[in-house]
Design an enzyme around this catalytic site. Sequence first.
Site, PDB file in Angstrom:
ATOM      1  CD  GLU A  34      -2.808   1.266   2.392  1.00  0.00           C
ATOM      2  OE1 GLU A  34      -2.803   0.366   3.250  1.00  0.00           O
ATOM      3  OE2 GLU A  34      -3.543   2.260   2.439  1.00  0.00           O
ATOM      4  NE  ARG A 259       4.556  -7.944  11.125  1.00  0.00           N
ATOM      5  CZ  ARG A 259       4.152  -6.992  10.272  1.00  0.00           C
ATOM      6  NH1 ARG A 259       3.105  -7.168   9.523  1.00  0.00           N
ATOM      7  NH2 ARG A 259       4.794  -5.852  10.209  1.00  0.00           N
ATOM      8  CE  LYS A 269       3.223   0.098   4.692  1.00  0.00           C
ATOM      9  NZ  LYS A 269       2.584  -0.041   3.406  1.00  0.00           N
TER      10      LYS A 269
HETATM   11  P1  ATP Z   1       2.802  -2.107   7.842  1.00  0.00           P
HETATM   12  O1  ATP Z   1       2.127  -2.836   8.963  1.00  0.00           O
HETATM   13  O2  ATP Z   1       4.209  -1.758   8.099  1.00  0.00           O
HETATM   14  O3  ATP Z   1       2.002  -0.946   7.316  1.00  0.00           O
HETATM   15  P2  ATP Z   1       1.654  -3.609   5.820  1.00  0.00           P
HETATM   16  O4  ATP Z   1       1.543  -5.079   5.867  1.00  0.00           O
HETATM   17  O5  ATP Z   1       0.418  -2.852   6.071  1.00  0.00           O
HETATM   18  O6  ATP Z   1       2.857  -3.171   6.710  1.00  0.00           O
HETATM   19  P3  ATP Z   1       1.734  -3.411   3.028  1.00  0.00           P
HETATM   20  O7  ATP Z   1       2.196  -2.289   2.189  1.00  0.00           O
HETATM   21  O8  ATP Z   1       0.313  -3.768   3.021  1.00  0.00           O
HETATM   22  O9  ATP Z   1       2.216  -3.085   4.473  1.00  0.00           O
HETATM   23  O10 ATP Z   1       2.623  -4.687   2.752  1.00  0.00           O
HETATM   24  C1  ATP Z   1       2.963  -5.184   1.499  1.00  0.00           C
HETATM   25  C2  ATP Z   1       3.362  -6.621   1.640  1.00  0.00           C
HETATM   26  O11 ATP Z   1       4.475  -6.742   2.521  1.00  0.00           O
HETATM   27  C3  ATP Z   1       2.242  -7.437   2.220  1.00  0.00           C
HETATM   28  O12 ATP Z   1       2.112  -8.615   1.442  1.00  0.00           O
HETATM   29  C4  ATP Z   1       2.691  -7.746   3.616  1.00  0.00           C
HETATM   30  O13 ATP Z   1       2.213  -8.976   4.037  1.00  0.00           O
HETATM   31  C5  ATP Z   1       4.210  -7.726   3.491  1.00  0.00           C
HETATM   32  N1  ATP Z   1       4.836  -7.359   4.763  1.00  0.00           N
HETATM   33  C6  ATP Z   1       4.653  -6.240   5.475  1.00  0.00           C
HETATM   34  N2  ATP Z   1       5.349  -6.259   6.618  1.00  0.00           N
HETATM   35  C7  ATP Z   1       6.028  -7.440   6.623  1.00  0.00           C
HETATM   36  C8  ATP Z   1       6.936  -8.067   7.535  1.00  0.00           C
HETATM   37  N3  ATP Z   1       7.291  -7.493   8.680  1.00  0.00           N
HETATM   38  N4  ATP Z   1       7.431  -9.278   7.206  1.00  0.00           N
HETATM   39  C9  ATP Z   1       7.080  -9.867   6.056  1.00  0.00           C
HETATM   40  N5  ATP Z   1       6.236  -9.341   5.166  1.00  0.00           N
HETATM   41  C10 ATP Z   1       5.709  -8.138   5.434  1.00  0.00           C
HETATM   42 MG    MG Z   2      -1.255  -3.553   4.792  1.00  0.00          MG
END
Ligand code: ATP
Ligand code: MG
Length: 554
Positions: A34, A259, A269
Amino acid sequence: MEENNVKSNFIKNIITEDLESGKHKQIVTRFPPEPNGYLHIGHAKSITLNFELADEFNGKTNLRFDDTNPVKEDTEYVESIKEDVKWLGFDWDALYFASDYFDEMYKRALVLIKKGKAFVCDLTAEEIREHRGTLTKPGVESPYRNRTIEENLDLFERMRSGEFKDGEKVLRAKIDMSSPNINMRDPVIYRIAHSTHHNTGDKWCIYPMYDFAHPIEDAIEGVTHSICTLEFEDHRPLYDWVVRECEMEAQPRQIEFARLNVTNTVTSKRKLKKLVDEKFVDGWDDPRMPTIAGIRRRGYTPESIRNFCREIGVAKASSVVDEQMLEHFLREDLKAKVPATMAVLRPLKVIITNYPEGKVEMLEAENNSENEALGVRQIPFSRELYIDQEDFIENPPKKYFRLFPGNEVRFKNAYFIKCNEVVKDDDGNVVELHCTYDPETKCGTGFTGRKVKGTIHWIDASHALPAEFRLFQPLILDEESEEDDGKDFLDKVNPNSLEVLQGFVEENMKGVKPQEKFQFIRVGYFNVDAKYSTDEKPVLNRIVSLKSSFKIKK
Ligand code: ATP
Ligand code: MG
């Protein structure tokens, strides 16, 4: 050496089966960020996994911006994400924006409504929450659940045309309010948001929710294996429901993995944005930030990050990886790659009282003792030198083998030098050492007359180039996991995470370019800062210290 795809994992087993059974001819994965912030080290894990799986099985990987929430998203983030994925060494087969599918998603919502599988609901967000029930208590059906298909089509169209205010109405899937899986209790799939979208502008005022949008995005693109983190495991039945009930042609399969969490490292983020917005750091690319942009500016290499991600593998259970493991891969990558030179971070003047005034001799120094190919250089030596304050103690403890009054040490690549006299200022601070050198002991001459226990680094004072050094400590202390311990995480910000020192590097470092990396003998690996460094005065970020006791478990 980088070893690609050495580790097996449960996702590979699934893919192998799907290819062997003929379910898929070619696999397609995607990385779906995102664009609401910069990517961090946790994302690197997901990127490496998705791209390398596709590589290994001759498949494809899309970069898809999951931009279905207009409020938090921005093109600045889109650009940074593209840059970061490329820098990590990956090339997407196609670039997509979920927002390009808004028309298609709207049509699929109509499909649901026409089948009696979705309805417009007037409950407030608060009321929907109350009706939802709990793990032990079934939910209560919305009073709007039995609206006719015609009424729903009409209301949904009016939602779209902007007739209602934010929050006034939503579209919900009609599934099962008594399902043991709360995600299946008539989840909201569209909401009203009168807000300009970075891609579609003001065309839309209704936006699809993640659980509805994501499976449709995957299906439209022909994604075969949709890999996401563990918190979406309970959403999988809904994912499958959307694919089925929206009558998507392709049948993507969601697979969850744990994760990545790293000790002392924020991987959210939302929290990282807070650190940026509240100016605890110098932007998203501050070298202390665990963002890809931050660790790049700090000096990490893409190879070290990829190797780290491979080594930790994929698991079904959450765990926290020691930050030292990432540092280990960085050292492994840099040790034979980058030149080793001398730098003095906290200068202390040394006068070699028996060395002729005005004389300068050139001494040969290896550029990297682990890699002969990097060659040798000539470094000047004369009567006035700098050493590091840490390499001198007036009254040393036992087993201190560096410089102290009466002791002799080797100056790296030069001579044995003995400290005879300590010069202090009026406040009693040591400002200068008077030493003598022994011409017989010149490095490289095979001198075997006597031995000394300590070797220290130094720089010739009249040929030293002023430099700034930035040393880092963890930005957040005690950040073991994403779990909230009730404390505001800003309370855990380390007030001493940045130390700035003014010292010297070898003259031949004049004009070093941003992102050039060096090993400063005995001090650590450093990277030329991309923001503040100038030709006249290098600014150097310490990437990592030289040694650690960390060992990878085999
Ligand atoms: P955040 O919680 O930091 O906002 P998010 O999961 O909302 O992270 P996205 O931009 O939706 O952020 O993530 C893109 C991809 O990265 C998704 O498929 C998510 O599962 C993966 N991802 C995010 N954080 C991690 C992590 N700590 N370890 C592994 N994969 C991750
Ligand atoms: Mg997300």
